[in-house]
Design a protein around this motif. Sequence first.
Motif, PDB file in Angstrom:
ATOM      1  N   VAL A  14       0.829  -1.204   0.000  1.00 38.45           N
ATOM      2  CA  VAL A  14       0.000   0.000   0.000  1.00 38.45           C
ATOM      3  C   VAL A  14       0.864   1.256   0.000  1.00 38.45           C
ATOM      4  CG1 VAL A  14      -0.195   0.101   2.525  1.00 38.45           C
ATOM      5  CG2 VAL A  14      -1.988   1.102   1.110  1.00 38.45           C
ATOM      6  N   ASP A  15       2.028   1.192   0.654  1.00 42.89           N
ATOM      7  CA  ASP A  15       2.939   2.342   0.669  1.00 42.89           C
ATOM      8  C   ASP A  15       3.517   2.585  -0.721  1.00 42.89           C
ATOM      9  OD1 ASP A  15       2.561   2.091   3.476  1.00 42.89           O
ATOM     10  OD2 ASP A  15       4.180   0.635   3.531  1.00 42.89           O
ATOM     11  N   ARG A  16       3.780   1.520  -1.410  1.00 43.80           N
ATOM     12  CA  ARG A  16       4.321   1.628  -2.768  1.00 43.80           C
ATOM     13  C   ARG A  16       3.295   2.255  -3.705  1.00 43.80           C
ATOM     14  NH1 ARG A  16       7.404  -3.365  -5.848  1.00 43.80           N
ATOM     15  NH2 ARG A  16       7.972  -2.242  -7.770  1.00 43.80           N
ATOM     16  N   HIS A  17       2.031   1.922  -3.500  1.00 42.85           N
ATOM     17  CA  HIS A  17       0.974   2.534  -4.318  1.00 42.85           C
ATOM     18  C   HIS A  17       0.901   4.038  -4.073  1.00 42.85           C
ATOM     19  CE1 HIS A  17      -0.582  -1.016  -6.205  1.00 42.85           C
ATOM     20  NE2 HIS A  17      -0.822  -1.620  -5.038  1.00 42.85           N
ATOM     21  N   LEU A  18       1.043   4.448  -2.809  1.00 41.11           N
ATOM     22  CA  LEU A  18       1.041   5.882  -2.503  1.00 41.11           C
ATOM     23  C   LEU A  18       2.223   6.566  -3.177  1.00 41.11           C
ATOM     24  CD1 LEU A  18       0.048   8.394  -0.973  1.00 41.11           C
ATOM     25  CD2 LEU A  18       1.492   7.678   0.943  1.00 41.11           C
ATOM     26  N   ALA A  19       3.395   5.921  -3.112  1.00 40.97           N
ATOM     27  CA  ALA A  19       4.572   6.494  -3.756  1.00 40.97           C
ATOM     28  C   ALA A  19       4.343   6.663  -5.253  1.00 40.97           C
ATOM     29  CB  ALA A  19       5.786   5.603  -3.495  1.00 40.97           C
ATOM     30  N   LEU A  37       7.389   5.996   3.297  1.00 41.56           N
ATOM     31  CA  LEU A  37       7.837   5.754   4.675  1.00 41.56           C
ATOM     32  C   LEU A  37       6.842   6.307   5.689  1.00 41.56           C
ATOM     33  CD1 LEU A  37      11.617   6.585   4.213  1.00 41.56           C
ATOM     34  CD2 LEU A  37      10.634   4.314   4.581  1.00 41.56           C
ATOM     35  N   ALA A  38       6.255   7.485   5.396  1.00 44.10           N
ATOM     36  CA  ALA A  38       5.253   8.061   6.296  1.00 44.10           C
ATOM     37  C   ALA A  38       4.020   7.170   6.359  1.00 44.10           C
ATOM     38  CB  ALA A  38       4.873   9.462   5.832  1.00 44.10           C
ATOM     39  N   SER A  39       3.643   6.616   5.217  1.00 44.96           N
ATOM     40  CA  SER A  39       2.501   5.709   5.170  1.00 44.96           C
ATOM     41  C   SER A  39       2.781   4.442   5.973  1.00 44.96           C
ATOM     42  CB  SER A  39       2.189   5.358   3.710  1.00 44.96           C
ATOM     43  OG  SER A  39       1.227   4.331   3.620  1.00 44.96           O
ATOM     44  N   HIS A  40       3.966   3.878   5.752  1.00 45.54           N
ATOM     45  CA  HIS A  40       4.333   2.653   6.471  1.00 45.54           C
ATOM     46  C   HIS A  40       4.381   2.892   7.979  1.00 45.54           C
ATOM     47  CE1 HIS A  40       6.060  -1.355   6.800  1.00 45.54           C
ATOM     48  NE2 HIS A  40       6.995  -0.864   7.599  1.00 45.54           N
ATOM     49  N   ALA A  41       4.865   4.062   8.373  1.00 49.85           N
ATOM     50  CA  ALA A  41       4.982   4.383   9.792  1.00 49.85           C
ATOM     51  C   ALA A  41       3.631   4.347  10.492  1.00 49.85           C
ATOM     52  CB  ALA A  41       5.630   5.760   9.960  1.00 49.85           C
ATOM     53  N   THR A  42       2.584   4.822   9.831  1.00 51.92           N
ATOM     54  CA  THR A  42       1.266   4.851  10.473  1.00 51.92           C
ATOM     55  C   THR A  42       0.751   3.448  10.746  1.00 51.92           C
ATOM     56  OG1 THR A  42       0.055   4.940   8.372  1.00 51.92           O
ATOM     57  CG2 THR A  42       0.699   7.039   9.360  1.00 51.92           C
ATOM     58  N   ARG A  43       1.148   2.482   9.940  1.00 52.00           N
ATOM     59  CA  ARG A  43       0.705   1.106  10.170  1.00 52.00           C
ATOM     60  C   ARG A  43       1.574   0.382  11.185  1.00 52.00           C
ATOM     61  NH1 ARG A  43       1.385  -1.661   6.064  1.00 52.00           N
ATOM     62  NH2 ARG A  43       2.352  -0.199   4.624  1.00 52.00           N
ATOM     63  N   GLN A  44       2.640   1.042  11.628  1.00 53.06           N
ATOM     64  CA  GLN A  44       3.458   0.514  12.717  1.00 53.06           C
ATOM     65  C   GLN A  44       3.147   1.209  14.033  1.00 53.06           C
ATOM     66  OE1 GLN A  44       5.396  -2.109  11.680  1.00 53.06           O
ATOM     67  NE2 GLN A  44       4.337  -1.621   9.772  1.00 53.06           N
ATOM     68  N   ARG A 560       7.359   5.537  19.789  1.00 58.45           N
ATOM     69  CA  ARG A 560       6.460   5.896  18.691  1.00 58.45           C
ATOM     70  C   ARG A 560       6.753   7.313  18.223  1.00 58.45           C
ATOM     71  NH1 ARG A 560       0.481   3.119  19.096  1.00 58.45           N
ATOM     72  NH2 ARG A 560       1.262   1.006  18.731  1.00 58.45           N
ATOM     73  N   MET A 561       6.987   7.442  16.936  1.00 60.02           N
ATOM     74  CA  MET A 561       7.307   8.751  16.383  1.00 60.02           C
ATOM     75  C   MET A 561       6.054   9.611  16.302  1.00 60.02           C
ATOM     76  SD  MET A 561      10.130   7.899  13.449  1.00 60.02           S
ATOM     77  CE  MET A 561       9.462   6.307  12.962  1.00 60.02           C
ATOM     78  N   SER A 562       6.174  10.821  16.814  1.00 59.00           N
ATOM     79  CA  SER A 562       5.031  11.725  16.894  1.00 59.00           C
ATOM     80  C   SER A 562       5.539  13.114  17.237  1.00 59.00           C
ATOM     81  CB  SER A 562       4.066  11.229  17.987  1.00 59.00           C
ATOM     82  OG  SER A 562       3.203  12.244  18.424  1.00 59.00           O
ATOM     83  N   GLY A 563       4.729  14.101  16.943  1.00 56.33           N
ATOM     84  CA  GLY A 563       5.053  15.466  17.346  1.00 56.33           C
ATOM     85  C   GLY A 563       4.091  16.003  18.382  1.00 56.33           C
ATOM     86  N   LEU A 564       3.243  15.131  18.949  1.00 58.57           N
ATOM     87  CA  LEU A 564       2.215  15.597  19.871  1.00 58.57           C
ATOM     88  C   LEU A 564       2.816  16.236  21.114  1.00 58.57           C
ATOM     89  CD1 LEU A 564      -0.768  15.834  20.626  1.00 58.57           C
ATOM     90  CD2 LEU A 564      -0.614  13.555  21.655  1.00 58.57           C
TER      91      LEU A 564
END
Length: 575
Positions: A14-19, A37-44, A560-564
């Motif tokens: 799915v990330d490849r499709h977004l790319a 990578l941003a797409s993949h990160a959300t699923r992790q 978990r990567m976040s800016g919150l």
Amino acid sequence: MWRELQEAGVIGAVDRHLAAWLGRVGGDDVVQLAGALASHATRQGHVCVDLAGLVGPVEGDDGEVVEGLAWPDWGTVGDSELVGSQGDGTPLVREGTRIYLQRYHDHEQALATSLCARAEPVAVDEARLARMLARCYPDADPRAADQRHACEVAARQRLTVVSGGPGTGKTTTVARLLAVVGDQRAAQGLGSRVRLLAPTGKAATRMVEALRREVERLDPGLRAGLPDSASTVHRALSPVRGSRTHFRRGPDAPLPEDIVVVDEASMVDLAMMRRLAQAVRPDAHLVLLGDRHQLASVESGAVLGEVARGALGHPEHPLARGVVQLQHSFRFDDAGGIGGLAHAVRTGDVAKALRVLDEGHDVRWMPRPAPHRLGAALESLVRQGFEPLCEGRSPQAAVAALDRFRVLCAHRRGPWGVESLNGQIERALADGRLLAPGPGWYPQRPVLVTSNDYRLELFNGDQGVTVATPSGLRAVFPTEGGVRSVAPSRLADVQTVFALSVHKSQGSEFERVVVVLPEVGSPLLTRELLYTAITRARTQVVVVGEAASLRAAIETPVVRMSGLQAKLYGASVGR
């Protein structure tokens, strides 16, 4: 390149499709890769990807270097028209070295804005507050000082976050907190309607049962107005035609209650917390309860943990004044047993964890048998643990036995995953003549509901058991003060749960648990997973695995990567 990244687990299909889509609308290779990578990160479970850590050779999800691949120079990513800042409407949003999909950035920004708006203090009647606190805590027990402080904070703030481990008295605190806040609102001529929420139906039921027991111990004069029911967050927001993402409740149609309490808030993901926070009236009180050391939501974000951890580093911040950590456990001793093991895991103390396990008592080791074989010792444990469930022929007895014992796993699939162990446990119970499993529904089958069913009023996380009745098989589920039965044919999305994933066990407690650790190298072998599994037990924990697996778990905290946290407390962006 794309094939190698996908094979290494760095991105998915799915990330490849977004790319590919980003490429079609004008994005260069660097932008395409950042988006994937941003797409993949959300699923992790992450909210964004931090490019600062992606330099040099590319490593796969197994930690091995992918031959011939290196991360690009990310310096040009911000030059693209597809990468913007807040409010630009671009598919990707950049903050420092972090790259977001626009939707997740919107969720994070909106939640931060909503929570910060609640950080302003509330005027209180000081004399009345002091009298009410004295009524709620008349004996001035120093062990309850944090609980009393939480009640006072809730009266002074519109957002209160109470974090505490098992046995620290979160339910005790809530019962008194509601009385204190309600009294202050009454003094100002305001309403004090209460709404109790939890992420799952199981957690909601447990919350009500625990609160009901606590209310019985309260001064009768403090019981007025305390609620006797709870619902899931999803249901409270009133989904449109059962949707997971569209709700009737929100800023323009807020919840009518004056005090909203959310238990097991660590399980609430970023998107759902944003919707909830915006659906609570600006003049209402929002109280989040949980344990910041537990596993976060399966979905993106770790909201409770970020709010609580940020408060530790910014104690004078207005938001931090609403965060309270309950320190004293009335159930466990940090020195040994379940409490000692949990404390060792939480603090990263491998030596103490090994020592506590070797000492035995209510926690102990068991070597892991060969794959697909329970082994004699574990088989004996399983038969003994599930015997009350197998013999509970009446609906009431079967439901009462549900929380006596459970096997908890990190993985769903694999030799030590939920699916494999459920089959092995069924066979072991059948060999012991405790169970007669069939290909589908059969008597004494414990089941977990995996999707919301509003017609049946059964929700994701609800657990029940099948029993034989004169009219045939029925699936029975605990309710507030009783049980309710449903024809199995009406249940579409259920799983057998002799064994349960640690993630799915959140919001539940059992008398005894067996925790099956995966082998070293599993991405799920983390400190938070082990801590969550251990703290599901009230009286006994058996850890199945090797010392290397335990060490790997304790030494691997989830990040978990976040800016919150930066948005809430004003820390610098980037890592």
